[in-house]
Scaffold this motif. Structure first.
Motif, mmCIF file in Angstrom:
data_model
loop_
_atom_site.group_PDB
_atom_site.id
_atom_site.type_symbol
_atom_site.label_atom_id
_atom_site.label_comp_id
_atom_site.label_asym_id
_atom_site.label_seq_id
_atom_site.Cartn_x
_atom_site.Cartn_y
_atom_site.Cartn_z
ATOM 1 N N ALA A 26 43.923 49.980 42.495
ATOM 2 C CA ALA A 26 43.010 49.835 44.291
ATOM 3 C C ALA A 26 42.283 51.227 44.500
ATOM 4 C CB ALA A 26 44.445 50.294 45.275
ATOM 5 N N VAL A 27 43.179 52.081 44.535
ATOM 6 C CA VAL A 27 41.629 53.089 44.195
ATOM 7 C C VAL A 27 40.763 53.699 43.115
ATOM 8 C CG1 VAL A 27 41.873 56.198 43.210
ATOM 9 C CG2 VAL A 27 43.928 55.387 44.547
ATOM 10 N N GLY A 28 40.339 53.468 42.064
ATOM 11 C CA GLY A 28 39.859 52.752 40.716
ATOM 12 C C GLY A 28 39.030 51.863 41.900
ATOM 13 N N ALA A 29 39.093 50.968 42.436
ATOM 14 C CA ALA A 29 38.322 49.488 42.757
ATOM 15 C C ALA A 29 37.477 50.029 44.053
ATOM 16 C CB ALA A 29 38.971 47.877 43.350
ATOM 17 N N VAL A 30 38.661 50.166 44.798
ATOM 18 C CA VAL A 30 38.093 50.996 46.295
ATOM 19 C C VAL A 30 36.741 52.383 46.283
ATOM 20 C CG1 VAL A 30 39.453 50.131 47.240
ATOM 21 C CG2 VAL A 30 39.532 52.623 46.664
ATOM 22 N N GLN A 79 44.886 44.701 47.693
ATOM 23 C CA GLN A 79 43.678 45.825 48.354
ATOM 24 C C GLN A 79 42.971 45.958 47.254
ATOM 25 O OE1 GLN A 79 46.015 49.095 49.865
ATOM 26 N NE2 GLN A 79 46.833 47.921 51.461
ATOM 27 N N ALA A 80 43.381 45.803 46.064
ATOM 28 C CA ALA A 80 42.611 46.613 44.791
ATOM 29 C C ALA A 80 41.267 45.103 44.778
ATOM 30 C CB ALA A 80 43.305 46.965 43.767
ATOM 31 N N VAL A 81 41.865 44.110 45.323
ATOM 32 C CA VAL A 81 40.729 42.974 45.252
ATOM 33 C C VAL A 81 40.139 43.020 46.176
ATOM 34 C CG1 VAL A 81 40.849 40.152 44.794
ATOM 35 C CG2 VAL A 81 42.405 41.790 43.183
ATOM 36 N N GLU A 82 40.984 42.671 47.835
ATOM 37 C CA GLU A 82 40.147 42.490 48.747
ATOM 38 C C GLU A 82 39.092 43.539 49.335
ATOM 39 O OE1 GLU A 82 43.662 41.448 51.176
ATOM 40 O OE2 GLU A 82 43.557 39.864 50.581
ATOM 41 N N LEU A 83 39.774 44.741 49.065
ATOM 42 C CA LEU A 83 38.444 45.955 49.710
ATOM 43 C C LEU A 83 37.522 46.086 48.389
ATOM 44 C CD1 LEU A 83 41.724 48.149 51.454
ATOM 45 C CD2 LEU A 83 39.509 45.860 52.080
ATOM 46 N N GLY A 84 37.869 46.212 46.931
ATOM 47 C CA GLY A 84 37.337 47.070 45.766
ATOM 48 C C GLY A 84 37.049 45.789 44.622
ATOM 49 N N ALA A 104 51.256 28.843 40.532
ATOM 50 C CA ALA A 104 52.791 29.136 40.910
ATOM 51 C C ALA A 104 52.465 30.447 41.051
ATOM 52 C CB ALA A 104 53.285 28.989 40.100
ATOM 53 N N LEU A 105 51.015 31.302 40.921
ATOM 54 C CA LEU A 105 51.076 32.308 40.685
ATOM 55 C C LEU A 105 50.266 32.457 42.600
ATOM 56 C CD1 LEU A 105 50.038 32.729 37.320
ATOM 57 C CD2 LEU A 105 51.817 33.840 38.567
ATOM 58 N N GLU A 106 50.535 33.807 42.528
ATOM 59 C CA GLU A 106 49.881 34.556 43.981
ATOM 60 C C GLU A 106 48.052 34.343 43.783
ATOM 61 O OE1 GLU A 106 50.774 35.203 46.715
ATOM 62 O OE2 GLU A 106 52.948 35.785 45.993
ATOM 63 N N PRO A 107 47.743 33.608 44.836
ATOM 64 C CA PRO A 107 46.639 33.351 45.222
ATOM 65 C C PRO A 107 45.247 34.126 44.359
ATOM 66 C CG PRO A 107 46.761 33.254 47.223
ATOM 67 C CD PRO A 107 48.699 33.833 46.358
ATOM 68 N N TYR A 108 45.532 35.468 45.332
ATOM 69 C CA TYR A 108 44.314 36.458 44.539
ATOM 70 C C TYR A 108 44.317 37.000 42.966
ATOM 71 C CZ TYR A 108 48.825 39.633 45.112
ATOM 72 O OH TYR A 108 49.589 40.371 44.257
ATOM 73 N N LEU A 109 45.340 36.264 42.049
ATOM 74 C CA LEU A 109 44.951 36.291 40.689
ATOM 75 C C LEU A 109 44.433 35.403 40.341
ATOM 76 C CD1 LEU A 109 48.891 36.680 39.337
ATOM 77 C CD2 LEU A 109 46.819 38.218 40.321
ATOM 78 N N GLY A 110 43.234 36.069 39.217
ATOM 79 C CA GLY A 110 41.893 35.175 39.224
ATOM 80 C C GLY A 110 42.656 34.767 37.625
ATOM 81 N N GLU A 111 41.650 33.240 37.341
ATOM 82 C CA GLU A 111 41.871 32.332 35.887
ATOM 83 C C GLU A 111 42.887 33.418 34.999
ATOM 84 O OE1 GLU A 111 41.032 29.292 36.398
ATOM 85 O OE2 GLU A 111 40.993 30.226 37.970
ATOM 86 N N PRO A 112 43.878 32.396 34.296
ATOM 87 C CA PRO A 112 44.400 33.433 33.175
ATOM 88 C C PRO A 112 43.066 33.893 32.086
ATOM 89 C CG PRO A 112 45.322 31.702 33.896
ATOM 90 C CD PRO A 112 44.212 31.387 35.162
#
Length: 130
Positions: A26-30, A79-84, A104-112
Motif C-alpha cells: 500500500a505505501v509503495g503503491a501510493v 487499497q494498494a490496488v484501488e489507490l495506487g 473463487a478469489l477476491e475480484p481485486y486480484l489479477g490473473e494467476p
C-alpha cells in the motif's frame, strides 16, 4: 528520481507477515512505485472470495494488531490496488494445489501467474518475501 519497482512474494499465513506485506504494498503503491504482489502457499487461502478468517498471530504484536483495530491486511491490499495501481496475482501452482478457480478469489486480484513469470516481470525490482 523515479521510484524503484517493488515485488512482494507472500507465502506466510501469519498475521504479522501478511500485515507487513500489505503495508509495504500500500505505501509503495501510493508513493508512486510500481508494485506487483505474488500470493502463494499459506497466504492464498485468505483471499478466497468472502473469506473473513483471521490469520493466526506469530506473537504478541499480532494479537495487538487485532485489539487495537489496525486496518486489516485484506483492506490494505485492496487499497494498494484501488489507490495506487498495485497488481496482486495469485500463484497458479498454489491455485492448482488448493483446487481453486479464479472466480473463487477476491475480484481485486489479477490473473494467476506462475513464479517464473512473476520473477521475469519483477527482474528490475526490489523483491521482498513475507
Amino acid at each position: 528520481m523515479a521510484a524503484k519497482p517493488i515485488g512482494i512474494i507472500v507465502v506466510s499465513g501469519t498475521r504479522e507477515r501478511l500485515q507487513m506485506a500489505a503495508m509495504t504494498a500500500a505505501v509503495g503503491a501510493v508513493s508512486g512505485s510500481a508494485v506487483t504482489v505474488f500470493l502463494s502457499m499459506n497466504s492464498l487461502g485468505y483471499f478466497r472470495r468472502g473469506n473473513s478468517d483471521e490469520a493466526p498471530p506469530e506473537g504478541p504484536f499480532g494479537e495487538l494488531l487485532s485489539r487495537k483495530k489496525a486496518p486489516g491486511f485484506r483492506a490494505l491490499f485492496e487499497q494498494a490496488v484501488e489507490l495506487g495501481g498495485a497488481r496482486i496475482h495469485p500463484c497458479s501452482m498454489a491455485m492448482d494445489v488448493l483446487g481453486l478457480e479464479r472466480d473463487a478469489l477476491e475480484p481485486y486480484l489479477g490473473e494467476p501467474l506462475g513464479l517464473t513469470r512473476f520473477l521475469d516481470d519483477t527482474g528490475d525490482a526490489q523483491v521482498w518475501t513475507f
